[in-house]
Design an enzyme around this catalytic site. Structure first.
Site, PDB file in Angstrom:
ATOM      1  N   VAL A 132      28.532 -63.033  53.773  1.00 40.17           N
ATOM      2  CA  VAL A 132      27.155 -62.946  54.519  1.00 40.17           C
ATOM      3  C   VAL A 132      27.782 -63.811  55.866  1.00 40.17           C
ATOM      4  O   VAL A 132      28.770 -64.253  56.176  1.00 40.17           O
ATOM      5  CB  VAL A 132      26.587 -64.482  54.477  1.00 40.17           C
ATOM      6  CG1 VAL A 132      25.331 -64.670  55.875  1.00 40.17           C
ATOM      7  CG2 VAL A 132      25.908 -64.863  53.228  1.00 40.17           C
ATOM      8  N   LYS A 205      21.620 -61.703  51.467  1.00 35.01           N
ATOM      9  CA  LYS A 205      22.252 -62.720  52.106  1.00 35.01           C
ATOM     10  C   LYS A 205      21.723 -64.126  52.682  1.00 35.01           C
ATOM     11  O   LYS A 205      22.019 -65.223  52.476  1.00 35.01           O
ATOM     12  CB  LYS A 205      22.506 -62.179  53.930  1.00 35.01           C
ATOM     13  CG  LYS A 205      24.224 -61.212  53.508  1.00 35.01           C
ATOM     14  CD  LYS A 205      24.287 -59.879  54.802  1.00 35.01           C
ATOM     15  CE  LYS A 205      25.068 -59.272  54.523  1.00 35.01           C
ATOM     16  NZ  LYS A 205      25.726 -58.202  55.524  1.00 35.01           N
TER      17      LYS A 205
HETATM   18  N1  HSE Z   1      26.562 -53.199  55.375  1.00 35.03           N
HETATM   19  C1  HSE Z   1      26.680 -54.446  56.277  1.00 35.03           C
HETATM   20  C2  HSE Z   1      26.135 -54.763  57.992  1.00 35.03           C
HETATM   21  C3  HSE Z   1      27.860 -55.478  56.375  1.00 35.03           C
HETATM   22  O1  HSE Z   1      25.824 -54.140  58.546  1.00 35.03           O
HETATM   23  O2  HSE Z   1      25.859 -56.218  59.004  1.00 35.03           O
HETATM   24  C4  HSE Z   1      28.604 -56.600  56.645  1.00 35.03           C
HETATM   25  O3  HSE Z   1      27.848 -57.454  55.304  1.00 35.03           O
END
Ligand code: HSE
Length: 441
Positions: A132, A205
């Site tokens: 996260v 998250k």
């Molecule tokens: N794909 C996620 C983002 C990566 O763009 O935040 C980090 O968790």
């Protein structure tokens, strides 16, 4: 002192960051730990694609099993992403008595309860700081720095890709697709970018943060989720005219009885601190009953920033190993048996301010019909803008409302969208602005 040996599974964007830190900063970690932190093996199915770093070929293997079977490896780092294979690897590593570090929020949002319980039973630790907020020490803060507090609310920008897209659209009028492509080129986006733009990654998250904040089991299913893919440039422009920025926010609030858990594009005042979190940066604004509001801010995605969080976990676990300390801190900051379920407030019960964009024919009487339906549903209008005239099939009519109940809003919009003068589904956005109704009184 015996060196601590690490096996890395997944040599992708974050895997490269971790491998680079371990191979290039080993001396510094040695000083901090009093022993060596050694990258012993790296497994990936694809060893051919060029990487932004080189590794000694003797470290490389295509078989994750080589890492799980190696009795010298103390800590397994899982960075393959996805759910099923990652879950299998993590559970096998735990069963073999290895500590695990993962940045896999998707896995933890769905199976974190099972994984943390298995780890507790096996007497091993799970580090997940990188799951996260990329490099922001967010999990550490909730688990330790804020442990004295009852967490009252959290507002988070938790997806770098979505924030990058919104920033590029708002600041430069970039198209959604163009901005998404750029985020993918930078390595921010998930392998399936719909997880980023539909709000799912943010909700994964949020589920982890809520467990840490409230001492509840991880409950991803309870989160209401909307993404940013229906937003148009015009919404960002209208928002600005009303004095707002649009951000994809994770919002949770504890009213003492129930907790709110939602992810959606949200209008926040232009002078709100989160309105100025741009690009792939993440930030979480947390209010605790003792500490008051705090802001944690930093790069939420990318090779080195997420690598930093993963290696921080490795150093922490290595410290425990070298001092013979076991499970000093429960993974979610609270012993499993002490977790309690809390009721999550259904979105229908939410009371907030709303933004609507109607696509209406520009004819006399349309606005009064729309306003009539809103009135019948106890929704009071705070401001209206209509742009354009005339020959187009429809023109946007944009409104913001006083506080209203979500169930009433949905009922009203369902009726409005049936009107023959309304050309397509109305866009709804929620506003977080405690000053809005106060200012109108
Ligand atoms: N794909 C996620 C983002 C990566 O763009 O935040 C980090 O968790």
């Amino acid at each position: 002192m015996k060196p601590v040996q690490v096996g890395l599974i997944g040599w992708g964007t974050v895997g490269c960051g971790v491998a680079r830190l371990l191979t290039e900063s080993g001396n510094r970690y040695h000083q901090r730990l009093g022993t060596q932190l050694i990258l012993r093996k790296v497994a990936d199915l694809d060893l051919e694609t060029p990487r932004p770093m080189n590794l000694d070929p003797r470290l490389l293997t295509r078989q994750a099993q080589d890492i799980l079977d190696d009795p010298e490896i103390d800590i397994v780092v899982e960075l393959i992403g996805g759910v099923d294979a990652a879950r299998e690897l993590v559970m096998v590593a735990i069963a073999r008595g290895k500590h695990v570090v993962t940045a896999n929020k998707h896995l933890l949002a769905l199976y974190g309860n099972e994984i943390f319980q298995a780890a507790a039973q096996a007497g091993v630790e799970i580090g997940f700081e990188g799951s996260v907020g990329g490099g922001i020490p967010l999990i550490l803060s909730l688990r330790q720095g804020l442990a004295a507090n009852r967490i009252q609310e959290m507002f988070g920008i938790l997806n770098g890709t979505a924030n990058y897209i919104l920033t590029r659209m708002a600041a430069e009028g970039a198209s959604f697709q163009q901005a998404l492509q750029e985020a993918q080129d930078q390595g921010y986006a998930e392998a399936d970018p719909s997880l980023d733009v539909e709000g799912t990654d943010t909700a994964h998250k949020l589920a982890i943060l809520m467990a840490l904040a409230y001492g509840v089991p991880i409950n991803f299913e309870a989160i209401a989720i909307e993404g940013i893919s229906d937003l148009e440039l015009v919404d960002l422009q209208f928002a600005r005219e009303f004095g707002y920025q649009i951000k994809l926010l994770a919002i949770t609030r504890d009213d003492g009885e129930r907790i709110e858990a939602r992810v959606h594009p949200t209008m926040i005042p232009l002078d709100h601190i989160l309105a100025n979190v741009n690009g792939a940066y993440n930030a979480v604004y947390i209010t605790g009953d003792a500490v008051g509001p705090i802001l944690l801010y930093g790069q939420g995605a990318g090779m080195m920033s997420t690598g930093s969080a993963v290696v921080a976990d490795l150093i922490e676990l290595a410290r425990n190993l070298t001092h013979g300390i076991k499970r000093r801190l429960p993974a979610l900051g609270i012993e499993h048996v002490s977790q309690t379920n809390r009721e999550v407030k259904p979105l229908d019960d939410l009371i907030t301010n709303y933004y609507f964009r109607f696509a209406a024919q520009d004819r006399p009487g349309v606005l009064s019909k729309v306003a009539g339906i809103l009135g019948q549903n106890q929704i009071s209008i705070a401001a209206v803008i209509q742009k354009g005239r005339g020959l187009q099939e429809s023109v946007p009519i944009v409104m913001i409302t006083h506080e209203a109940r979500e169930a009433h809003v949905r009922q009203a919009l369902a009726a409005i969208d049936q009107l023959p003068e309304i050309a397509h589904k109305t866009i709804l956005l929620r506003i977080e602005d405690p000053g809005l109704d106060a200012a109108q009184i």
